[in-house]
Design an enzyme around this catalytic site. Structure first.
Site, PDB file in Angstrom:
ATOM      1  N   ARG A  76       0.877  -1.199   0.151  1.00  0.00           N
ATOM      2  CA  ARG A  76       0.033  -0.055   0.168  1.00  0.00           C
ATOM      3  C   ARG A  76       0.894   1.276   0.151  1.00  0.00           C
ATOM      4  O   ARG A  76       1.833   1.348   0.488  1.00  0.00           O
ATOM      5  CB  ARG A  76      -1.019   0.192   1.434  1.00  0.00           C
ATOM      6  N   LYS A 221      -8.591  -2.111   1.087  1.00  0.00           N
ATOM      7  CA  LYS A 221      -8.434  -1.400   2.136  1.00  0.00           C
ATOM      8  C   LYS A 221      -9.362   0.048   1.639  1.00  0.00           C
ATOM      9  O   LYS A 221      -9.589   0.786   2.725  1.00  0.00           O
ATOM     10  CB  LYS A 221      -6.983  -1.007   2.295  1.00  0.00           C
ATOM     11  N   HIS A 240     -10.444  -3.285  12.616  1.00  0.00           N
ATOM     12  CA  HIS A 240      -9.178  -3.797  11.803  1.00  0.00           C
ATOM     13  C   HIS A 240      -8.864  -5.109  12.505  1.00  0.00           C
ATOM     14  O   HIS A 240      -7.748  -5.173  13.377  1.00  0.00           O
ATOM     15  CB  HIS A 240      -8.246  -3.029  11.578  1.00  0.00           C
ATOM     16  N   SER A 258      -0.884  -5.095  10.210  1.00  0.00           N
ATOM     17  CA  SER A 258      -0.606  -5.870   9.068  1.00  0.00           C
ATOM     18  C   SER A 258       0.792  -6.688   9.844  1.00  0.00           C
ATOM     19  O   SER A 258       1.643  -5.981  10.184  1.00  0.00           O
ATOM     20  CB  SER A 258      -0.064  -4.837   7.678  1.00  0.00           C
ATOM     21  N   LYS A 262      -3.542 -11.525  12.258  1.00  0.00           N
ATOM     22  CA  LYS A 262      -4.752 -11.711  12.128  1.00  0.00           C
ATOM     23  C   LYS A 262      -5.336 -12.836  11.334  1.00  0.00           C
ATOM     24  O   LYS A 262      -6.314 -13.589  11.593  1.00  0.00           O
ATOM     25  CB  LYS A 262      -5.538 -10.518  11.468  1.00  0.00           C
ATOM     26  N   THR A 263      -4.720 -12.985   9.857  1.00  0.00           N
ATOM     27  CA  THR A 263      -4.864 -14.025   9.012  1.00  0.00           C
ATOM     28  C   THR A 263      -4.465 -15.275   9.479  1.00  0.00           C
ATOM     29  O   THR A 263      -5.284 -16.382   9.429  1.00  0.00           O
ATOM     30  CB  THR A 263      -4.441 -13.535   7.811  1.00  0.00           C
ATOM     31  N   ASP A 277      -9.912 -10.113   8.449  1.00  0.00           N
ATOM     32  CA  ASP A 277      -9.150  -8.730   8.208  1.00  0.00           C
ATOM     33  C   ASP A 277     -10.060  -7.498   8.932  1.00  0.00           C
ATOM     34  O   ASP A 277      -9.744  -6.591   9.198  1.00  0.00           O
ATOM     35  CB  ASP A 277      -8.615  -8.343   6.996  1.00  0.00           C
ATOM     36  N   ARG A 343       1.368 -12.178  -2.045  1.00  0.00           N
ATOM     37  CA  ARG A 343       0.016 -12.416  -1.249  1.00  0.00           C
ATOM     38  C   ARG A 343      -0.773 -13.398  -2.120  1.00  0.00           C
ATOM     39  O   ARG A 343      -0.570 -13.926  -3.130  1.00  0.00           O
ATOM     40  CB  ARG A 343      -0.737 -10.947  -1.454  1.00  0.00           C
TER      41      ARG A 343
END
Ligand SMILES: Nc1ncnc2c1ncn2[C@@H]1O[C@H](COP(=O)(O)OP(=O)(O)O)[C@@H](O)[C@H]1O
Ligand SMILES: C=C(OP(=O)(O)O)C(=O)O
Length: 552
Positions: A76, A221, A240, A258, A262-263, A277, A343
């Protein structure tokens, strides 16, 4: 004109009413809307946009995933994000480094440039889908883009409408538009534009323009930022976080910036995945905002992350990965020569047992995942409600390499609400909503360090996934909440004395450091950073919350 358009449609049952194109001045002759996955694979195979067309053009991995390349930008671009400053947003938005203003006339110019680009490409893809699984509050999102990989990505990440829903909800206006002209550079001379990349959002007119970046995460996002603006106005807190559900229906939210896990940690064979996410928390419970996941691939192995590894199949989109060999098309997950931020995006139902619809009850546990690059925070500690607020507003973690352009190694950072980059409104607004909801539903809050242990980055090691997973299991079984605690100095946190499957000595981080004096120094330094960071919230936070911070 209509006849001309229809002639080129791949599937006329999915034709978009002409007015929905002409209102923007769009007249591309080939419009492909909500195409099937095989159609998108076929078109992607002809995509000329790749850094090495010889080897990488329109590849398919050995397990059947689409392989695509985002070009120069592989993460990003937060410094190139802009928000239109107008009468409505002037007083509402939390202006600063996160929300950098751009004049409306500049945004309109960028939009015209993007539309012109969309008109001149061989195909215009339209993706229509919902953001939010709760039918009461879901938003209708429409994406215009020119690369099949972006279309498949957004078809994975938004919630797919049925044919009936497509006709009913997406024939007229929708709630938010994305004009993705990523392959085209932004004009640097336009007022408010900072570089050849610009991601500009008009929150009042509900539109977003992307120029000069093809990183797919920018779109998902972008949608998240908009929900963060629109849903709190309806009393829905946007988070988030990832979320999953135990066999008894108990829900856990895992917040984190990030790369904090989380994932990875929400994909747990013992629990049902709700989402990896982005979530909303309404009076009815929690809901996923997305229809898919966007997992990191670096060093992905079946042994460590079997659910994600197996999700790399037909329908998934792999971004910026290299192959072990050109003819095998086997992905080399250890190869980070393009980026560390490799990714894969896939629909939620690629994770076995994922919830459909992706909704859950009010959470029993909240985990704040922090990737502590200093290696001084405990692997797990229980927070009081005031400490929960303090740590939520602080959002301490390390940015890991790759996800944001320019980050090459872990950098300690404070990111309010564990997602500052996506907050259009002031962080204390979200923090107050979280405090109210946690109080109302008796939610427990834990701080989990998924970062370094045994020394800071470069000296110690990243906490093992196995230990972090055992800690989370012990939270879910109730073992930690019912066990005994020690007090952790400086931060005054409650550290569990024992957690099944985790060596006792690692629970207190000082035990893992060889140089104890350096540990004490580093801990106090970190405490000091927290205090300095919190000064900017001093006049908006209550004395109890301020008092819940570290004491040096
Ligand atoms: N103890 C740990 N807990 C969680 N993730 C870890 C841990 N150690 C290493 N990792 C790695 O860190 C990365 C976490 O990324 P991810 O789960 O995608 O984070 P997020 O979804 O929060 O952006 C993964 O590549 C994972 O394998
Ligand atoms: C996609 C992103 O989020 P995450 O790394 O949390 O998956 C991102 O920040 O670009």
């Amino acid at each position: 004109m209509l006849h001309h358009l229809r002639k080129y449609m791949y599937n006329t049952t999915k034709a978009l009413p002409l007015e929905q194109l002409t209102r923007w001045g769009l007249h591309n002759a080939t419009v492909v809307r909500n195409a099937s996955t095989p159609e998108l694979y076929e078109i992607a195979a002809m995509d000329p946009l790749s850094p090495d067309p010889e080897t990488r053009q329109g590849s398919i991995s050995s397990t059947g995933a689409m392989v695509a390349y985002s070009g120069r930008r592989t993460g990003r671009s937060p410094k190139d994000k802009r928000v239109v400053l107008d009468e409505q947003t002037e007083q509402e938005i939390w202006w600063g480094d996160v929300n950098i203003p751009i004049p409306k006339k500049s945004h309109n110019l960028l939009e015209q440039i993007a539309l012109q680009f969309l008109n001149t490409r061989p195909r215009l893809f339209v993706v229509d889908g919902y953001a939010g699984w709760d039918p009461h509050s879901r938003l209708r999102i429409r994406v215009f883009c020119t690369r099949a990989y972006h279309a498949l990505f957004m078809q994975n990440m938004l919630i797919k409408p049925t044919t009936e829903e497509l006709k009913r909800d997406f024939s007229d206006d929708v709630d938010f538009h994305i004009f993705n002209a990523g392959p085209m550079s932004a004009p640097k001379l336009v007022e408010g534009v900072g570089s050849e990349t610009c991601v500009s959002v008009n929150l009042t007119d509900k539109k977003m323009v992307i120029l000069g970046t093809q990183y797919a995460g920018e779109m998902k996002k972008g949608v998240f930022g908009v929900t963060h603006y629109m849903l709190p106005k309806q009393g829905i807190l946007t988070l988030h976080s990832s979320a999953n559900e135990g066999v008894n229906g108990d829900v856990t939210l895992l917040f984190g910036l990030s790369g904090t896990g989380k994932t990875t940690l929400s994909a747990d064979p013992k629990r049902k995945l709700i989402g990896d996410d982005e979530h909303g928390w309404s009076d009815l419970g929690i809901f996923n905002i997305e229809g898919g996941c966007y997992a990191k691939c670096v060093d992905l192995t079946y042994e460590k992350e079997p659910e994600i590894y197996n999700a790399v199949k037909f329908g998934a989109v792999l971004e910026n990965v290299e192959f072990i060999s050109k003819d095998s098309r086997q992905v080399d997950y250890h190869n980070i020569s393009i980026t560390e931020n490799t990714r894969v995006s896939y629909p939620l139902d690629f994770i076995p047992g994922a919830k459909n619809p992706a909704l859950g009850s009010h959470p029993q546990n909240i985990l704040f995942l922090t990737c502590d690059a200093y290696g001084v925070l405990p692997p797990v500690s229980l927070l009081t409600p005031e400490q929960a607020m303090y740590h939520f507003i602080s959002g301490y973690t390390a940015k890991v390499a790759g996800t944001e352009m320019g980050v090459k190694e872990p950098v300690a950072t404070f990111s309010a609400c564990f997602g500052e980059a996506f907050l259009p409104l002031h962080p204390t607004l979200y923090a107050t909503m979280l405090a109210d909801k946690m109080k109302q539903h008796g939610t427990k809050c834990w701080l989990i360090n998924t970062g370094w242990s045994g020394g800071k980055y470069g000296v110690g090691k990243r906490m093992s996934l196995k230990n972090t997973r055992s800690i989370i299991d012990a939270i879910h079984s109730g073992e930690l909440a019912n066990g005994q605690f020690d007090n952790f100095e400086v931060f005054n946190l409650q550290i569990p004395k024992r957690a099944t499957g985790v060596p006792d000595q690692i629970l207190h981080p000082k035990n893992t450091w060889t140089n104890k004096a350096e540990f004490d120094r580093t801990l106090r330094n970190l405490g000091d950073k927290f205090k300095k960071n919190f000064q900017k919230y001093q006049n908006k936070a209550s004395p109890e919350v301020i008092n819940a911070g570290p004491k040096i």
